[in-house]
Design an enzyme around this catalytic site. Structure first.
Site, mmCIF file in Angstrom:
data_model
loop_
_atom_site.group_PDB
_atom_site.id
_atom_site.type_symbol
_atom_site.label_atom_id
_atom_site.label_comp_id
_atom_site.label_asym_id
_atom_site.label_seq_id
_atom_site.Cartn_x
_atom_site.Cartn_y
_atom_site.Cartn_z
ATOM 1 N N LYS A 26 0.831 -1.228 0.000
ATOM 2 C CA LYS A 26 0.000 0.000 0.000
ATOM 3 C C LYS A 26 0.849 1.255 0.000
ATOM 4 O O LYS A 26 0.402 2.303 -0.457
ATOM 5 C CB LYS A 26 -0.947 0.015 1.194
ATOM 6 C CG LYS A 26 -0.282 -0.229 2.512
ATOM 7 C CD LYS A 26 -1.013 -1.339 3.248
ATOM 8 C CE LYS A 26 -0.101 -2.007 4.233
ATOM 9 N NZ LYS A 26 -0.266 -3.461 4.270
ATOM 10 N N LYS B 39 -4.383 3.374 2.953
ATOM 11 C CA LYS B 39 -5.456 2.558 2.381
ATOM 12 C C LYS B 39 -6.649 3.403 1.971
ATOM 13 O O LYS B 39 -7.260 3.165 0.929
ATOM 14 C CB LYS B 39 -5.855 1.476 3.380
ATOM 15 C CG LYS B 39 -4.750 0.423 3.555
ATOM 16 C CD LYS B 39 -5.020 -0.473 4.751
ATOM 17 C CE LYS B 39 -3.983 -1.580 4.886
ATOM 18 N NZ LYS B 39 -4.085 -2.276 6.184
ATOM 19 N N VAL C 104 -5.355 -3.228 0.171
ATOM 20 C CA VAL C 104 -6.378 -2.754 1.114
ATOM 21 C C VAL C 104 -7.215 -3.943 1.566
ATOM 22 O O VAL C 104 -7.679 -4.726 0.755
ATOM 23 C CB VAL C 104 -7.326 -1.718 0.454
ATOM 24 C CG1 VAL C 104 -8.362 -1.226 1.459
ATOM 25 C CG2 VAL C 104 -6.544 -0.548 -0.121
ATOM 26 N N GLY D 198 -6.420 -6.678 3.131
ATOM 27 C CA GLY D 198 -5.831 -8.019 3.134
ATOM 28 C C GLY D 198 -6.568 -8.945 2.184
ATOM 29 O O GLY D 198 -6.610 -8.714 0.971
#
Lengths: 401, 401
Positions: B100, B200, B127, B129
């Protein structure tokens, strides 16, 4: 220019016309191409609708028009929706639908006809209304083997169960209220008897396994027999009662059914209330993921229909891997009597408790009603224990999620 | 045969190798083509790993090998991750990443280089996971204009806040526990100061608006100053304190920031606990949808990386619409002092209450600590009220989601 036809100008059909019109500018920008609604098929006229000039009563206008390349079927029911879908696919037109009855019953055949004719048959809106779930299962969980799916798939029943839990309304009162609010039909059977949820869970199970089970063949119990005593007992066990469409692959065999279940409050599905839907998917690499949102409604469902239309237009010149399903044979399906999960037995506190339950704690929820939650046991074992109670003393039995 | 190279054999890199290997059969079946991990770049050797023979220490082995068409960058940090990514894209290789920091800082340039070179740069794992959110935003909410995004985007801080709420742990104790469990780094700043969440939310905001804001430029407050008195007060107001990455488009201008907020328990984000993440998106047709799941972890994150790899391989011969972002200019960004939402002022009960708050109910959570929740007011108005309290009496101010 892509020409679109809409079959059926009811709630979702008119919503689809609205989304295609209201968001036309941003959608065309994203697509880099223009589209046009050319026909809307309905038996009725809609003289006051801004779309009235597009109405046709003759399906052949659409079928025979080579300019129409995308058809959105939102008629509901099996016939003529299935017949029109089949004819469109055979004529080389792409079809999108929100019709779970057609997808769950004729999905194998329609996907195959689409594949043979080099067109696509997409049905994001058939499960979970506006919630993205079908395309994410195909595209985003593509690196996973999907193990289990559990879903609150019907907004009407979830509204009723939420009213029973939060307001202490009886099933009958909550249903009446849902009908007044337009959440339930005058004849609510498809919702409250679990038929709608059964259609949706077989679609999700087919996406996970490639095998479509006849939705009429899966064990299906609705919510009509749930009492306030049951919802009270659920609280004693730290659970909420939800109507769950469930599918699991056990030793390569498919297990799918619909029933009310005790859902522990640690499970995110327990906290999905009112008309919202949630689909919890357990997959071998990612673990648990959940998709949540409005499971029905005009614009949410139309949003999913239009996402399918956009997918088709965006890829109209590309080769996209087709959906290939087989009809599930008996050997694909597990022996349901061997399905195993914890149960809750709810019974009159005066009952003689079967010996196999003596090791468990007994909870009492008032009014002389007692409950026991077991470890995992099979359907067969649960039936045996239920028989030992004798009919008069056993009030109900719930599976635990 | 598609050849893949992995850059970085840390947690996510080794997870990616594991997912590609463990699920190879089902993935190749879905793709209808075979793949192979050809190189793994790392400074270290891994003599005990089943992948040890694939390790190279020289990036040029990968860059110069025309057989490698997909590169998975999982090195973390800006350099050399950015430089290697750029070189691969310029060499006509597709790149996927979980990084990220690189996407939020260099996303505009890297997407443009990918477009120019006819390859793809995908970052689903950057973003949430393992949670599918980026591809669903692009593909499934494509029929919508996205209005608002609110997300629990950092698992470490959510774990700490959950411990504070449920176990009454202090921030310091909860952080220590998170570090022992491996959820927090020895230097936890990127998490607890909100830096990770800021990266994120600017990525999600860019997907909604096409404009990427510098993550270092958005208002960012972490969780280090949250006290147990605050979490108790949240309960008084029927709320939970969550670290929220927030983005909204107001009058065509982007608003994005990260801060702890009071989240009413009616909001599904309030119930996302522990290391889980949730992203709630409000869009103009579908309304609210939420994506929930494991926001970090080896296999979940790798599951998203591999979904991107599969997407690339499946469409390797198709023209896919590229992601085109612009760098947000000052005129694209709203004046944050005009951002409006309800606030909670927490103060010593002995304080003189500013006149503008006199119409609101006062709640007391014990220990002489009082709280007032206002209607929507702007940042400026909130600052004015805070000044009226005087420093000694005002304990804290929270935005309400």
């Amino acid at each position: 220019m892509i020409n679109i036809a809409i079959l059926g100008f009811g709630v979702v059909g008119s919503g689809t016309a609205e989304v295609l019109t209201e968001n036309k500018k941003i959608i065309e920008e994203r697509l880099g191409c223009e589209y046009n609604i050319k026909y809307i098929l309905d038996l009725r006229d809609f003289p006051d609708s801004p779309f009235s000039s597009l109405i046709t009563h003759d399906f052949k206008d659409i079928l025979d028009d080579p300019e129409v390349s995308v058809v959105a079927e939102m008629m509901g029911g099996s016939h003529p929706a299935y017949d029109f879908t089949k004819a469109c696919l055979e004529a080389g037109k792409n079809v999108v639908t929100s019709n779970k009855e057609v997808v769950s019953t004729f999905g194998v055949e329609l996907c195959e006809i689409a594949r043979k004719n080099g067109v696509r048959y997409l049905f994001e809106a058939s499960v979970g209304g506006g919630i993205p779930v079908i395309r994410p299962m195909i595209n985003d969980l593509s690196s996973n083997k999907i193990n289990k799916i559990s879903g609150i798939l019907n907004g009407t029943t979830n509204y009723i169960l939420t009213s029973m839990k939060n307001e202490g309304a009886s099933f009958d009162d909550a249903l009446l209220c849902a009908q007044k609010l337009g959440y339930a039909e005058a004849n609510p059977s498809a919702d409250v008897d679990g038929i709608d949820a059964a259609r949706k869970i077989v679609i999700l199970a087919a996406l996970a396994s490639g095998k479509l089970i006849d939705p009429r063949a899966i064990p299906t119990v609705g919510i009509t027999k749930i009492t306030l005593a049951d919802t009270e007992m659920a609280k004693e066990f730290g659970c909420t009662i939800k109507l769950i469409g469930y599918s699991e692959i056990v030793d390569g065999k498919l297990c799918a059914f619909v029933s009310p279940r005790f859902v522990p409050t640690t499970n995110p599905l327990s906290r999905i209330d009112d008309v919202f839907n949630g689909i919890l998917i357990n997959a071998n690499m990612v673990g648990d993921v959940m998709f949540y949102g409005p499971g029905a409604g005009k614009l949410p469902t139309a949003s999913a229909v239009v996402a399918d239309i956009i997918d088709i237009i965006a890829n109209i010149d590309s080769e996209v891997k087709p959906i290939v399903w087989e009809t599930a044979s008996e050997s694909d399906i597990n022996n349901f009597s061997e399905y195993s999960c914890p149960r809750v037995f709810i019974f009159n506190c005066k009952a003689n408790i079967p010996a196999s339950l003596s090791k468990y704690e007994i909870k009492e929820s008032g009014n002389n009603i007692c409950g026991i939650m077991t470890d995992s046991i099979t359907e067969n074992e649960a039936d045996t224990i239920a028989a030992e109670f004798g009919n008069n003393n056993l009030i109900s039995v719930y599976r635990v999620l």
